[in-house]
Design an enzyme around this catalytic site. Structure first.
Site, mmCIF file in Angstrom:
data_model
loop_
_atom_site.group_PDB
_atom_site.id
_atom_site.type_symbol
_atom_site.label_atom_id
_atom_site.label_comp_id
_atom_site.label_asym_id
_atom_site.label_seq_id
_atom_site.Cartn_x
_atom_site.Cartn_y
_atom_site.Cartn_z
ATOM 1 N N CYS A 340 -42.109 -5.822 15.255
ATOM 2 C CA CYS A 340 -41.765 -5.900 16.678
ATOM 3 C C CYS A 340 -42.767 -5.150 17.534
ATOM 4 O O CYS A 340 -42.964 -5.498 18.707
ATOM 5 C CB CYS A 340 -40.352 -5.387 16.911
ATOM 6 S SG CYS A 340 -40.042 -3.762 16.178
ATOM 7 N N HIS A 821 -36.991 -0.089 16.750
ATOM 8 C CA HIS A 821 -37.264 -1.441 17.225
ATOM 9 C C HIS A 821 -37.929 -1.383 18.598
ATOM 10 O O HIS A 821 -37.655 -0.481 19.392
ATOM 11 C CB HIS A 821 -35.952 -2.231 17.303
ATOM 12 C CG HIS A 821 -36.105 -3.653 17.745
ATOM 13 N ND1 HIS A 821 -36.909 -4.550 17.084
ATOM 14 C CD2 HIS A 821 -35.561 -4.331 18.787
ATOM 15 C CE1 HIS A 821 -36.844 -5.727 17.695
ATOM 16 N NE2 HIS A 821 -36.040 -5.613 18.734
#
Length: 861
Positions: A340, A821
């Protein structure tokens, strides 16, 4: 004959005897894939076309590169290669059977081509039929497969090997490709017992022993059992494996790894880590809501945080009905497993017009002049990625109304629309010890890594990275003599410290911390989160204040002295990238992140930070190098002097050792980083921990050259414009190449501390011989890869007013750069858009106060 069952024997276009004769002239060009060959049968080298695409995919039977319909002619014209295998997947709506139920799906079809299924299409309503044929250019003769009896034996073997080849992104050697996790064969059909088991948010322990770490939740019956050392490198008594052998329940998830982005799943039957596409459903069966899971400081997880309070939910705008967006510029990117950080950075990069023009605007020229293996060309991969994100070809709304309803109901379900940047990640991370792994990484470090690659691979007359490029003026003052030195360096990012002492809600923070500790001790749910609120003005003030220079050597006093350094902008870039320095070390020196809210301004004015240069009344420090100490016996005393100048800081060693690293490795880390502190030494450990001698005792060899009393001093300038040899020797002794050491020192004006930081944040450049490097210095007096500004470089500085407008930011969720994330918010067409891997939606509440990296564009005067 298994292939015949998979493909069905299509009608040949010519008589059986003619097939073999037709292929005879091309036999020398047809190769059988060997074990080391990478077969790209799932993705075009120039686009994101695949066998799922309308035109299918053509795989060269010589190079094993894949090409979509738009690019196959280019490869044929460039190479003269004529024989390709055409792969096409057909998605077919199932026909109801006589009893009213749908017909069964074709078995093993998707596995034969090593493809993923379309996540938007229900497997209960659709099936997949894979088709393969040989195509001979330029006349496009087609030979349906398998046709085993008609084809020459060599061709049959080559076709079979190609169709059976594994993904090229599976790890094949220790230094190349990272293994890509595959979906477990048990995930879709996993049976879960309705036994009423509910897993609490914390307080877990093995049900067969007292271990409270390395615990695995069996996804069939909900039992919590300890693992064994070979699962993940940590200890355990193997009760999870024993339970599988006794009961046969195949899948388990590791407790403590569950986040809204996924979890670590292991298949006992398949004997490897796997992906579980239905992990959210399987965890919900035991009362675990993935969207509510977040990391706590003690490593446990908590799913009782109130909605839209935790960092995970606020940043991802969870619980809100976000409208999906489609079309050019609204294409998502698949998460390849902790990728990510790459997705977020590249979305921001390709929202900038200069990068769009450099790569997508020059796409035909880049593709035409790409090497025979375009998978190994940086500009080709950048152009491919940019086109994939901006063309709109891979971002189209669902066709069926029921699919639209399904998407609206399952708002957290990723869309099949989007691109999978496997080829891009494989190339851009090649040879880098961190980015080539499947571990989570720092988005800021990846941004600098990308800029370095852009610098080393020019495209067109202008370098797009110049829009970030600016000059920093560093003013260093000797506190005793009051004399100053002004130096300039190039930078691409403004690092803004977090002024925690200026938080406006200190009383609330103290009360929250007390309640949190009480709840943790009592194993209760934590109180409602209170986040530190720090004014942006305080962070900007902290940035502009002078900093003490450790171990400063004053050329005016010819001795060590106290010194202070102040940084200002000698130029303002077209695009200003601001990093909030949230990541730090706790009191126990465990990496952590500051959970802080900073109201970043939409309009940013930093004109007051403009550098002024030497002021009236200021006297410059003499441009004199530190004195050279010549030992009586170079062989016997050189090492003694070197050891004295770099006496190991035992406190830093112990801080690292308390983090769990071997003592000798900690000593080497502190020694090789020149006593620059535990944080810099920690970076050395991360970069070298996989080396075979990592934990062996420190052994220093004498090196050529002379040592200086100020090897860590600021701005020690070599008299011949070469970095001081003792500094080069120190960096070389750490295991880096000599040309890397010279490049890093020149880039940072011979500041050893900054040179080490530069090396840790940049990949190693391509190997160059010392003679070639010396010749380059003689001709140009500067290394070709140097980022520092010289006379010819000044034209690359796009100076202008220091007034900016915010257009994007990257946010991080989690406690450190090694976990969590990333998502990206960008302002497009007057509204904010959230890019959360594959999911691209209109943003309702962009969390501008929780960002990590901010992107500003200059406001024209």
């Amino acid at each position: 004959m298994q292939r015949a069952a998979l493909f069905g024997g299509g009608d040949a276009r010519m008589a059986a005897g003619d097939v073999g004769e037709l292929l005879v002239p091309y036999m020398p060009t047809i190769r059988v894939p060997k074990s080391g060959d990478r077969v790209y049968k799932t993705e075009c080298a120039f686009s994101y076309d695949s066998p799922d695409s309308e035109g299918g995919l053509y795989v060269c039977m010589n190079t094993f590169l894949g090409f979509g319909r738009e690019h196959i002619e280019r490869h044929y014209r460039k190479t003269g290669q004529c024989v390709y295998m055409h792969l096409k997947r057909h998605v077919i709506e199932k026909v109801p059977g006589a009893s009213g139920g749908a017909l069964p799906k074709r078995r093993n079809a998707k596995l034969f081509l090593d493809l993923e299924t379309n996540g938007d299409l229900s497997s209960d309503d659709f099936e997949y039929e894979d088709e393969a044929k040989l195509v001979i250019f330029p006349d496009h003769y087609e030979i349906s497969l398998p046709n085993i009896e008609e084809l020459p034996a060599l061709v049959t073997i080559a076709c079979d090997a190609l169709l059976s080849a594994k993904s090229p992104y599976r790890k094949q050697d220790p230094d190349s490709w990272e293994e890509e996790l595959q979906a477990s064969k048990h995930a879709k059909t996993l049976v879960q017992l309705d036994n009423g088991v509910r897993i609490p948010p914390s307080g877990w322990k093995c049900s067969k022993c007292d271990l409270r770490e390395n615990l695995w939740l069996n996804l069939t019956d909900g039992s919590v059992l300890c693992g064994k050392w070979f699962f993940d490198g940590s200890g355990g008594n193997g009760h999870a494996l024993e339970h599988y052998k006794e009961m046969g329940y195949p899948l388990a998830v590791k407790l403590g790894t569950i986040t809204p982005d996924g979890a670590d799943v292991y298949s006992f039957d398949e004997e490897e880590p796997v992906l579980d596409p239905h992990i959210a459903k399987h965890l919900a069966h035991f009362g675990i809501d993935m969207l509510q899971m977040q990391v706590t400081e003690n490593g446990l997880r908590d799913n009782d945080i109130k909605p839209r309070v935790s960092e995970w939910e606020v940043i991802q705008e969870a619980g809100m009905k976000l409208k999906p967006m489609y079309g050019p510029g609204y294409t998502g990117m698949k998460n390849l497993g902790n990728s990510c950080y790459l997705n977020a950075v590249m979305q921001a990069i390709f929202s900038i017009p200069e990068f769009q023009r450099a790569y997508v605007g020059n796409l035909p020229r880049i593709f035409d002049y790409s090497p025979l293996d375009p998978t190994q060309d940086f500009n080709t991969q950048m152009a491919k990625l940019g086109h994939g994100l901006l063309s709109g070809q891979y971002s189209k709304p669902p066709v069926k109304s029921e699919l639209i309803e399904q998407v609206m109901k399952e708002e957290h379900k990723p869309q099949h629309n989007g691109i999978s940047p496997r080829m891009f990640k494989a190339f851009i991370s090649k040879g880098h010890p961190e980015f080539s792994s499947n571990r989570q990484q720092d988005a800021q470090e990846f941004f600098l890594h990308l800029i370095n690659l852009v610098e080393r691979n020019p495209v067109g007359s202008e370098n797009p990275s110049d829009v970030f490029r600016f000059l920093v003026e560093e003013r260093t003052q000797c506190c005793q003599s009051r004399k100053v030195r002004y130096t300039e360096r190039v930078d691409y990012i403004m690092q803004l410290p977090v002024a925690m002492e200026a938080a406006t809600n200190k009383d609330e923070l103290i009360a929250y911390e007390l309640k949190r500790r009480e709840a943790e001790a009592a194993r209760r749910a934590p109180p409602e989160l209170v986040r530190a609120k720090v004014p942006f003005s305080a962070c900007l003030q902290a940035f502009s204040e002078p900093n003490n220079v450790d171990d400063f050597w004053s050329s005016a006093l010819q001795a060590k002295s106290a010194g202070v350094k102040t940084s200002r902008f000698a130029s303002f870039p077209e695009y200003l990238v601001v990093q909030i320095k949230k990541f730090t070390f706790g009191l126990d020196w465990v990496p952590k992140k500051l959970d802080v809210s900073i109201e970043m301004p939409d309009i940013l004015d930093i004109n007051h930070l403009r550098a002024m240069g030497l002021q009236p009344g200021e006297e410059e420090l003499p441009d004199v190098a530190p004195p050279i100490i010549i030992p009586d016996d170079p062989k016997d005393h050189m090492m003694n002097h070197f050891m004295e100048s770099l006496d190991i800081d035992e406190s830093a060693v112990m801080q690292l050792a308390e983090m769990g690293f071997p003592l000798e490795a900690c000593r080497k880390a502190v020694y090789y980083t020149g006593n620059l502190g535990a944080e810099v030494a920690f970076n050395w450990i991360i970069a070298h921990m996989e080396e075979p001698d990592f934990a062996e005792p420190l052994a220093v060899s004498a090196f050529g050259g002379v040592a200086s009393t100020g090897v860590t001093g600021l701005g020690a300038v070599g008299l011949d414009n070469q970095p001081p040899e003792e500094m080069v020797a120190i960096i070389v002794s750490m295991g880096f190449q000599r040309n890397v050491a010279i490049q890093a020192l020149k880039t940072t004006n011979n500041n050893l501390e900054r040179a080490l930081e530069w090396i840790f944040s940049h990949p190693e450049p391509e190997e160059e011989s010392e003679s070639a490097l010396d010749m380059m210095d003689m001709e140009n007096n500067v290394n070709a890869n140097i980022l520092a500004a010289t006379g010819s470089e000044e034209s690359r500085i796009k100076d202008g007013p220091g007034r900016y407008e915010l257009f994007g930011f990257i946010s991080h969720m989690g406690t450190s750069t090694m976990s969590g994330h990333y998502v990206c918010h960008l302002k497009k067409e007057g509204r904010w858009v959230i890019y959360n891997d594959l999911r691209v939606c209109a943003s309702e509440r962009p969390p501008k106060d929780l960002g990590y990296i901010y992107f500003y564009h200059r406001i024209p005067s």
